[in-house]
Design an enzyme around this catalytic site. Structure first.
Site, PDB file in Angstrom:
ATOM      1  N   HIS A 235       4.798  29.480  65.298  1.00 24.77           N
ATOM      2  CA  HIS A 235       5.210  29.053  63.959  1.00 24.77           C
ATOM      3  C   HIS A 235       5.981  30.201  63.295  1.00 24.77           C
ATOM      4  O   HIS A 235       5.661  31.370  63.504  1.00 24.77           O
ATOM      5  CB  HIS A 235       3.964  28.679  63.129  1.00 24.77           C
ATOM      6  CG  HIS A 235       4.300  28.142  61.777  1.00 24.77           C
ATOM      7  ND1 HIS A 235       4.235  28.904  60.635  1.00 24.77           N
ATOM      8  CD2 HIS A 235       4.737  26.923  61.388  1.00 24.77           C
ATOM      9  CE1 HIS A 235       4.597  28.160  59.587  1.00 24.77           C
ATOM     10  NE2 HIS A 235       4.908  26.956  60.025  1.00 24.77           N
TER      11      HIS A 235
ATOM     12  N   GLN B 171       6.280  21.045  68.022  1.00 26.24           N
ATOM     13  CA  GLN B 171       7.593  21.218  67.404  1.00 26.24           C
ATOM     14  C   GLN B 171       8.655  20.980  68.478  1.00 26.24           C
ATOM     15  O   GLN B 171       8.384  21.172  69.672  1.00 26.24           O
ATOM     16  CB  GLN B 171       7.669  22.655  66.871  1.00 26.24           C
ATOM     17  CG  GLN B 171       8.947  23.030  66.178  1.00 26.24           C
ATOM     18  CD  GLN B 171       9.186  22.184  64.953  1.00 26.24           C
ATOM     19  OE1 GLN B 171       9.666  21.043  65.090  1.00 26.24           O
ATOM     20  NE2 GLN B 171       8.847  22.684  63.791  1.00 26.24           N
TER      21      GLN B 171
ATOM     22  N   ALA C  77      -3.617  23.533  57.564  1.00 25.76           N
ATOM     23  CA  ALA C  77      -3.825  22.187  58.120  1.00 25.76           C
ATOM     24  C   ALA C  77      -5.266  22.017  58.594  1.00 25.76           C
ATOM     25  O   ALA C  77      -5.839  20.921  58.513  1.00 25.76           O
ATOM     26  CB  ALA C  77      -2.850  21.961  59.273  1.00 25.76           C
TER      27      ALA C  77
ATOM     28  N   GLU D  26       8.873   9.196  66.573  1.00 24.98           N
ATOM     29  CA  GLU D  26       8.662   9.589  65.170  1.00 24.98           C
ATOM     30  C   GLU D  26       9.801   9.044  64.315  1.00 24.98           C
ATOM     31  O   GLU D  26      10.969   9.166  64.690  1.00 24.98           O
ATOM     32  CB  GLU D  26       8.622  11.118  65.079  1.00 24.98           C
ATOM     33  CG  GLU D  26       8.401  11.619  63.657  1.00 24.98           C
ATOM     34  CD  GLU D  26       8.074  13.107  63.617  1.00 24.98           C
ATOM     35  OE1 GLU D  26       7.195  13.564  64.373  1.00 24.98           O
ATOM     36  OE2 GLU D  26       8.715  13.813  62.816  1.00 24.98           O
TER      37      GLU D  26
ATOM     38  N   TYR E 142       5.865  12.571  56.337  1.00 28.13           N
ATOM     39  CA  TYR E 142       5.350  12.586  54.959  1.00 28.13           C
ATOM     40  C   TYR E 142       6.011  13.747  54.224  1.00 28.13           C
ATOM     41  O   TYR E 142       6.161  14.835  54.784  1.00 28.13           O
ATOM     42  CB  TYR E 142       3.840  12.821  55.037  1.00 28.13           C
ATOM     43  CG  TYR E 142       3.068  12.611  53.759  1.00 28.13           C
ATOM     44  CD1 TYR E 142       2.540  11.364  53.449  1.00 28.13           C
ATOM     45  CD2 TYR E 142       2.856  13.669  52.880  1.00 28.13           C
ATOM     46  CE1 TYR E 142       1.811  11.181  52.288  1.00 28.13           C
ATOM     47  CE2 TYR E 142       2.116  13.475  51.712  1.00 28.13           C
ATOM     48  CZ  TYR E 142       1.598  12.232  51.432  1.00 28.13           C
ATOM     49  OH  TYR E 142       0.872  12.053  50.280  1.00 28.13           O
TER      50      TYR E 142
HETATM   51  P1  FAD Z   1      -0.845  25.231  59.808  1.00 29.23           P
HETATM   52  O1  FAD Z   1      -1.487  24.751  61.045  1.00 29.23           O
HETATM   53  O2  FAD Z   1      -1.717  25.385  58.592  1.00 29.23           O
HETATM   54  O3  FAD Z   1      -0.146  26.629  60.130  1.00 29.23           O
HETATM   55  C1  FAD Z   1       0.765  27.224  59.195  1.00 29.23           C
HETATM   56  C2  FAD Z   1       0.783  28.740  59.412  1.00 29.23           C
HETATM   57  O4  FAD Z   1      -0.478  29.298  59.020  1.00 29.23           O
HETATM   58  C3  FAD Z   1       0.967  29.152  60.879  1.00 29.23           C
HETATM   59  O5  FAD Z   1       1.743  30.324  60.895  1.00 29.23           O
HETATM   60  C4  FAD Z   1      -0.450  29.441  61.367  1.00 29.23           C
HETATM   61  O6  FAD Z   1      -0.499  30.399  62.405  1.00 29.23           O
HETATM   62  C5  FAD Z   1      -1.119  29.979  60.095  1.00 29.23           C
HETATM   63  N1  FAD Z   1      -2.552  29.637  60.024  1.00 29.23           N
HETATM   64  C6  FAD Z   1      -3.106  28.433  60.286  1.00 29.23           C
HETATM   65  N2  FAD Z   1      -4.452  28.492  60.084  1.00 29.23           N
HETATM   66  C7  FAD Z   1      -4.725  29.754  59.662  1.00 29.23           C
HETATM   67  C8  FAD Z   1      -5.928  30.427  59.289  1.00 29.23           C
HETATM   68  N3  FAD Z   1      -7.108  29.802  59.290  1.00 29.23           N
HETATM   69  N4  FAD Z   1      -5.834  31.739  58.906  1.00 29.23           N
HETATM   70  C9  FAD Z   1      -4.632  32.388  58.891  1.00 29.23           C
HETATM   71  N5  FAD Z   1      -3.469  31.790  59.238  1.00 29.23           N
HETATM   72  C10 FAD Z   1      -3.519  30.494  59.609  1.00 29.23           C
HETATM   73  N6  FAD Z   1       6.373  18.698  57.484  1.00 29.23           N
HETATM   74  C11 FAD Z   1       6.374  17.787  56.476  1.00 29.23           C
HETATM   75  O7  FAD Z   1       6.561  18.167  55.304  1.00 29.23           O
HETATM   76  N7  FAD Z   1       6.166  16.446  56.719  1.00 29.23           N
HETATM   77  C12 FAD Z   1       5.927  15.962  57.968  1.00 29.23           C
HETATM   78  O8  FAD Z   1       5.728  14.769  58.149  1.00 29.23           O
HETATM   79  C13 FAD Z   1       5.922  16.902  59.059  1.00 29.23           C
HETATM   80  N8  FAD Z   1       5.684  16.483  60.321  1.00 29.23           N
HETATM   81  C14 FAD Z   1       5.617  17.401  61.339  1.00 29.23           C
HETATM   82  C15 FAD Z   1       5.320  16.956  62.639  1.00 29.23           C
HETATM   83  C16 FAD Z   1       5.252  17.853  63.691  1.00 29.23           C
HETATM   84  C17 FAD Z   1       4.908  17.347  65.077  1.00 29.23           C
HETATM   85  C18 FAD Z   1       5.500  19.234  63.465  1.00 29.23           C
HETATM   86  C19 FAD Z   1       5.463  20.214  64.602  1.00 29.23           C
HETATM   87  C20 FAD Z   1       5.792  19.692  62.181  1.00 29.23           C
HETATM   88  C21 FAD Z   1       5.848  18.793  61.099  1.00 29.23           C
HETATM   89  N9  FAD Z   1       6.121  19.194  59.796  1.00 29.23           N
HETATM   90  C22 FAD Z   1       6.152  18.290  58.768  1.00 29.23           C
HETATM   91  C23 FAD Z   1       6.420  20.622  59.511  1.00 29.23           C
HETATM   92  C24 FAD Z   1       5.150  21.423  59.097  1.00 29.23           C
HETATM   93  O9  FAD Z   1       4.658  20.936  57.873  1.00 29.23           O
HETATM   94  C25 FAD Z   1       5.534  22.897  58.973  1.00 29.23           C
HETATM   95  O10 FAD Z   1       5.860  23.426  60.225  1.00 29.23           O
HETATM   96  C26 FAD Z   1       4.555  23.790  58.224  1.00 29.23           C
HETATM   97  O11 FAD Z   1       5.204  25.035  57.928  1.00 29.23           O
HETATM   98  C27 FAD Z   1       3.281  24.131  58.993  1.00 29.23           C
HETATM   99  O12 FAD Z   1       2.447  23.056  59.063  1.00 29.23           O
HETATM  100  P2  FAD Z   1       1.152  23.105  60.033  1.00 29.23           P
HETATM  101  O13 FAD Z   1       0.420  21.866  59.806  1.00 29.23           O
HETATM  102  O14 FAD Z   1       1.536  23.464  61.399  1.00 29.23           O
HETATM  103  O15 FAD Z   1       0.357  24.359  59.351  1.00 29.23           O
END
Ligand code: FAD
Length: 286
Positions: A148, A175, A124, A17, A49
């Site tokens: 998370h 993570q 997401a 990455e 991003y």
């Molecule tokens: P989600 O999957 O949406 O989850 C976020 C929270 O919401 C979690 O607590 C989950 O349990 C909860 N949740 C999810 N779906 C639901 C639902 N349907 N109902 C209720 N609760 C729900 N950040 C950046 O800004 N840029 C990057 O490029 C970046 N790259 C990353 C790469 C990796 C491999 C990782 C692990 C993280 C990265 N991050 C990045 C950080 C990430 O954006 C944060 O951790 C963010 O807080 C959560 O993103 P997520 O996509 O996991 O969210």
């Protein structure tokens, strides 16, 4: 090439990455990082991003395109949706596909209290299903071996992770973590929840005490005792800390591979020298 096909063809996928150069630097600053990384033959390189619509966002696609077209290495662009409207997402996806980007890591991004989220995508999983409806891209998602930070429990987080996979995510990248027991316990729970997509383990070599402390505060990763000892022993000796940090990462990766992990995703911090050293210590296991 779709990243799902890479997982389909390999026992252990090795990915890296990188992040776009700072606001003040041009995209060209990434060449020195990529020149170093190209020789260790990663299966793909992902590009982070910005969560808040800053200059880095524009650079993500350019760098993913450079990796694919100039270095002949598969690439993946990260995309966050917390500050993205559906209209913006449509334009971004058109731009990605026009420039040949086939793989996207669909992310929510961190919530910034000073910038209210846009309402089109809450999670997401909403972005993942939107991208899948476009039909062109392979979509990955993030996962959290220790849960998370916003989730009430690891079990609740895995219920939500299942929703993300059901929305069309075909592989997961974890993570960073320093204690493999968390990853193995998480993998068991994930399988029991009926999630059967490949999961890559996110590994960050410890080479700088302050940097690791900052990352750990941000993402909630635990520091096991043996790593804590290394951090305190070499607090004032950066060279020895780097050496010990690389050895720690080697041991961590070796145990993960022996435990059957489907991929190793190395957070390079744009430091090719460290990534190359890590690769040479584990290449025979891949
Ligand atoms: P989600 O999957 O949406 O989850 C976020 C929270 O919401 C979690 O607590 C989950 O349990 C909860 N949740 C999810 N779906 C639901 C639902 N349907 N109902 C209720 N609760 C729900 N950040 C950046 O800004 N840029 C990057 O490029 C970046 N790259 C990353 C790469 C990796 C491999 C990782 C692990 C993280 C990265 N991050 C990045 C950080 C990430 O954006 C944060 O951790 C963010 O807080 C959560 O993103 P997520 O996509 O996991 O969210």
């Amino acid at each position: 090439m779709k990243i799902s096909d890479i997982y389909g063809n390999k026992k252990t996928v090795f990915s890296l990455e990188v992040f776009p150069p700072k606001k003040t630097d041009s995209v060209e600053a990434i060449y020195s990082t990529l020149d170093g990384l190209k020789n260790i033959s990663p299966d793909f390189i992902s590009v982070t991003y910005g969560a808040g619509g800053n200059v880095a966002d524009v650079k993500t696609r350019s760098i993913a395109e450079i990796i694919k077209k100039e270095y002949n290495i598969e690439s993946m662009a990260h995309l966050t949706c917390v500050s993205t409207s559906e209209k913006d997402a449509e334009l971004i996806l058109k731009d990605f596909s026009y420039h040949g980007i086939e793989n996207i890591l669909a992310l929510r991004g961190d919530i910034n209290p000073e910038r209210p989220p846009k309402k089109d995508f809450c999670y997401a999983s909403d972005l993942a299903s939107y991208i899948k409806r476009k039909g062109y891209f392979d979509v990955g998602g993030a996962c959290y071996p220790e849960g998370h930070t916003e989730a009430a429990s690891i079990d609740e987080d895995i219920v939500n992770l299942k929703k993300k996979v059901d929305a069309g995510v075909s592989f997961l990248i974890s993570q960073l973590f320093f204690d493999n027991d968390f990853f193995f316990a998480f993998s068991d729970k994930v399988r029991k929840a009926g999630i059967d997509v490949p999961v890559s383990a996110g590994i960050m070599p410890v080479t700088n005490k302050k940097q690791i402390e900052r990352m750990v505060t941000m993402c909630g990763a635990s520091i096991p005792q043996d790593l804590a000892k290394i951090l305190s022993k070499y607090a004032d000796d950066p060279d020895s800390l780097t050496e010990a940090g690389i050895e720690y990462a080697w041991r961590q990766i070796e145990s993960l591979i022996r435990g059957g992990v489907r991929g190793i995703h190395l957070y390079t911090m744009n430091n090719p020298v460290i990534a190359i050293k890590i690769y040479h210590g584990i290449k025979d296991l891949l």
